[in-house]
Enzyme design. Structure first.
Site, PDB file in Angstrom:
ATOM      1  CG  ASP A 164       5.172   6.907   4.446  1.00  0.00           C
ATOM      2  OD1 ASP A 164       4.194   7.612   4.131  1.00  0.00           O
ATOM      3  OD2 ASP A 164       5.452   5.852   3.853  1.00  0.00           O
ATOM      4  CG  HIS A 476       2.555  11.397  11.206  1.00  0.00           C
ATOM      5  ND1 HIS A 476       3.056  11.042  12.440  1.00  0.00           N
ATOM      6  CD2 HIS A 476       3.003  10.459  10.344  1.00  0.00           C
ATOM      7  CE1 HIS A 476       3.777   9.935  12.329  1.00  0.00           C
ATOM      8  NE2 HIS A 476       3.760   9.561  11.057  1.00  0.00           N
ATOM      9  CG  ASP A 522      -2.376  20.953  14.145  1.00  0.00           C
ATOM     10  OD1 ASP A 522      -1.811  20.178  13.358  1.00  0.00           O
ATOM     11  OD2 ASP A 522      -2.066  22.158  14.280  1.00  0.00           O
ATOM     12  CD  GLU A 531       0.952   9.637   7.201  1.00  0.00           C
ATOM     13  OE1 GLU A 531       0.418   8.770   7.916  1.00  0.00           O
ATOM     14  OE2 GLU A 531       1.868   9.384   6.396  1.00  0.00           O
TER      15      GLU A 531
HETATM   16  O1  9MR Z   1      -4.662   6.262   3.615  1.00  0.00           O
HETATM   17  C1  9MR Z   1      -4.511   4.983   4.185  1.00  0.00           C
HETATM   18  C2  9MR Z   1      -5.700   4.713   5.081  1.00  0.00           C
HETATM   19  O2  9MR Z   1      -6.872   4.653   4.339  1.00  0.00           O
HETATM   20  C3  9MR Z   1      -5.471   3.419   5.831  1.00  0.00           C
HETATM   21  O3  9MR Z   1      -6.514   3.225   6.772  1.00  0.00           O
HETATM   22  C4  9MR Z   1      -4.130   3.461   6.557  1.00  0.00           C
HETATM   23  C5  9MR Z   1      -3.803   2.205   7.339  1.00  0.00           C
HETATM   24  O4  9MR Z   1      -3.613   1.128   6.497  1.00  0.00           O
HETATM   25  O5  9MR Z   1      -3.088   3.697   5.615  1.00  0.00           O
HETATM   26  C6  9MR Z   1      -3.222   4.926   4.955  1.00  0.00           C
HETATM   27  O6  9MR Z   1      -2.187   5.054   4.060  1.00  0.00           O
HETATM   28  C7  9MR Z   1      -0.918   5.378   4.584  1.00  0.00           C
HETATM   29  C8  9MR Z   1       0.083   4.457   3.900  1.00  0.00           C
HETATM   30  O7  9MR Z   1      -0.144   3.140   4.309  1.00  0.00           O
HETATM   31  C9  9MR Z   1       1.503   4.855   4.115  1.00  0.00           C
HETATM   32  N1  9MR Z   1       1.720   6.247   3.809  1.00  0.00           N
HETATM   33  C10 9MR Z   1       0.842   7.134   4.533  1.00  0.00           C
HETATM   34  C11 9MR Z   1      -0.603   6.823   4.222  1.00  0.00           C
HETATM   35  C12 9MR Z   1      -1.544   7.821   4.886  1.00  0.00           C
HETATM   36  O8  9MR Z   1      -1.627   7.682   6.246  1.00  0.00           O
END
Ligand code: 9MR
Ligand code: ZN
Length: 549
Positions: A164, A476, A522, A531
């Site tokens: 994101d 992602h 993937d 991601e």
């Molecule tokens: O890395 C984060 C993971 O540990 C959490 O379980 C998840 C859900 O809250 O969020 C991940 O962080 C994301 C963040 O909120 C927004 N940018 C992308 C991050 C990676 O997926």
């Protein structure tokens, strides 16, 4: 992260043609070298690109491996050190191609560091450095303070966090800390190394030039009273468009005590590191750190963060800030040597938290590391305790790795969202323990964590885009998808297997009961498996930095 039409890579997930799992970047000549098979076999061969057998060995049955569900056989070819390009062959299966050479990590190392450049926000990426992945300036408009929409703030810069386009202070602090400790502990690896970024010709090592962008952004996120705003994002995650086309209004969200502590900590650390290169910048960092810590002094209670109901970007909520405050005061003392700061650090030790955790939420290990490398007087009993925590954790993780057929230092519960971060941080623990004792007790184990990342795992994937014959290519990651280019931007570490897949595509693609280590696809839709983020790349930079020494 919603009803997106993924036009690229949305078809079937590829199946791995190679049933022998190797580190697809390769092995250094004198390093431990293992390949893993998940079918019965008694022997294996190493063949060169002409198909000529160059080495033969016995396969060793490891047995049933819990987290992969495989019955595993291992091929140890550590004794074979001849430079070249090879495959492992056994029964009628083959591995992906790999190399044995001193410089096998060069390319992946370059890519993993360069990934931060590709995630830069604001400045746009020039063709000269980004090639086909160039794009325009993004997220340059002023942001509104969410709590008081009359206030406009200029918060451009830094790195996009992940797939994101949000920018989050705690996540960024963790990533910069990994990178700066890599630089601090293994300076010779980084001093001359260039990563083809616009600052490459300056006198500052490229890694520091890259981190400076994020540090400059942190400073913009500091409020007059020293508190640090938690994040700068749009209200909703952007659709899968290029960053310059994400033109929704930007907001800056509330100050949190985690963001203030983490940012204070990393600015204190950075102030020391940039001192020889740029006094002025170092001074500014020191002021930011001091102001942040003064804010913490005045605000002793936890001020967490929760998304307002109309916002769906990353939350990075935490349930307490104990380890964050400890880290902040530890770095502050390491910077100032002031007894008052030492007292504050001791006071922050009053709560229970881990002294080996390396982020993104639990920061105790970074505080401990700061104290262990502190140039001022330290309490030797306390320092010994901190070091012992690292040694005990390294010994525990060695045992975990010994019980894994893939040599991976992870337990079932570690296979959650971003499991590759846990893997790499465990690699960091091996490195830190050895570094503190000036020994190589855990080097093979550190190598094995990298091996897992780059292909010695039951999916066979190299979890780094662009590295290896069979690597992830559809993370992602908005620009990687929106740019329409088939080959993904290189050097991105995928989050990896997650035994509790929790996005619609992953729920569809991963059958119930799949072993934890195989819960991966993937696929661009699978944000809970595939991601990328800055703090999944940063521990890989640290680990590779260590392995170069
Ligand atoms: O890395 C984060 C993971 O540990 C959490 O379980 C998840 C859900 O809250 O969020 C991940 O962080 C994301 C963040 O909120 C927004 N940018 C992308 C991050 C990676 O997926
Ligand atoms: Zn941007």
């Amino acid at each position: 992260m919603n009803q997106t039409d993924y036009s690229k890579g949305s078809g079937a997930v590829k199946t791995n043609p190679f049933q022998i799992f190797v580190n697809q970047a390769g092995y250094r000549p004198n390093s431990k070298k293992t390949a893993v098979m998940n079918f019965p076999c008694e022997s294996f061969r190493i063949v060169d690109h002409n198909g000529t057998c160059r080495y033969e060995g016995k396969a060793v049955r490891f047995g049933d491996d819990k987290n992969s569900g495989d019955t595993v056989y291992e091929a140890d070819f550590s004794a074979f050190s001849q430079k070249g390009t090879y495959r492992v062959v056994a029964v009628d299966e083959t591995s992906a191609e790999f190399q044995i050479a001193e410089n096998v990590y060069d390319e992946v190392f370059h890519d993993i560091v360069k990934a931060f450049y590709y995630l830069r926000c604001g400045c746009g990426l020039d063709e000269a450095y980004a090639g086909v992945y160039r794009h325009g300036k993004c997220h340059t408009s002023t942001a509104l303070l969410y709590e008081d929409k009359k206030t406009e703030l200029e918060v451009s810069g830094g790195w996009h966090d992940a797939g994101d386009y949000g920018r989050y202070v705690t996540a960024g602090s963790c990533a910069v800390a990994h990178l700066l400790y890599a630089y601090k502990m293994f300076p010779s690896v980084f001093e001359k190394r260039q990563f083809a970024i616009p600052e490459s010709d300056s006198d500052v090592p490229d890694l520091l030039a890259e981190c400076r962008l994020e540090l400059e952004w942190f400073m913009k996120m500091q409020r007059e009273d020293g508190g640090i705003y938690h994040k700068a994002t749009t209200m909703r995650h952007a659709p899968f468009v290029m960053p310059e086309d994400d033109d929704a209004p930007l907001y800056v969200f509330a100050v949190s005590s985690m963001a203030t502590a983490d940012c204070g900590a990393v600015c204190a650390l950075a102030s020391r590191i940039y001192e020889p290169y740029d006094r002025e910048f170092s001074k500014k960092l020191r002021q930011t750190a001091k102001k942040a810590c003064q804010w913490l002094d005045r605000n002793p209670d936890f001020i967490g963060f929760q998304n307002p109901s109309d916002c769906n970007t990353g939350e990075y909520g935490e349930s307490n800030d104990f380890s964050n405050r400890f880290w902040a005061y530890a770095e502050l003392y390491t910077l100032t040597g002031d007894n008052k700061d030492h007292d504050k650090m001791l006071k922050a030790l009053g709560n229970e938290f881990s002294f080996t955790a390396l982020g993104y939420a639990e920061m105790g290990g970074l505080g401990a590391l700061s104290y262990l490398l502190c140039p001022h007087e330290t309490d030797s009993a306390l320092a010994k305790q901190f070091a012992d925590h690292f040694h005990m954790e390294a010994a525990r993780l060695k045992d975990v790795a010994d019980h894994c057929g893939y040599g991976c230092a992870m337990e079932e519960h570690d296979f959650t969202w971003g499991s590759n971060m846990t893997l790499l941080e465990h690699g960091m623990i091996f490195a830190i323990s050895d570094y503190l004792e000036k020994r190589n007790t855990y080097r093979d184990y550190a190598v094995m964590q990298l091996d897992y990342l780059l292909g010695v795992n039951p999916t066979g994937y190299s979890y780094v885009t662009g590295t290896g014959e069979f690597c992830c290519n559809y993370p992602h990651l908005r620009p990687a998808h929106a740019d329409g280019i088939e080959a993904c931007i290189p050097g991105m570490v995928s989050g990896g297997p997650n035994r509790v897949p929790c996005d619609p595509d992953a729920e569809r693609l991963i059958p119930k009961g799949t072993p934890p280590m195989k819960c991966y696809a993937d696929h661009v839709g699978c944000y809970s498996l595939n991601e990328i983020t800055i703090y999944w790349n940063s521990p890989a930079v640290f680990l590779l930095g260590y392995l170069y020494c």
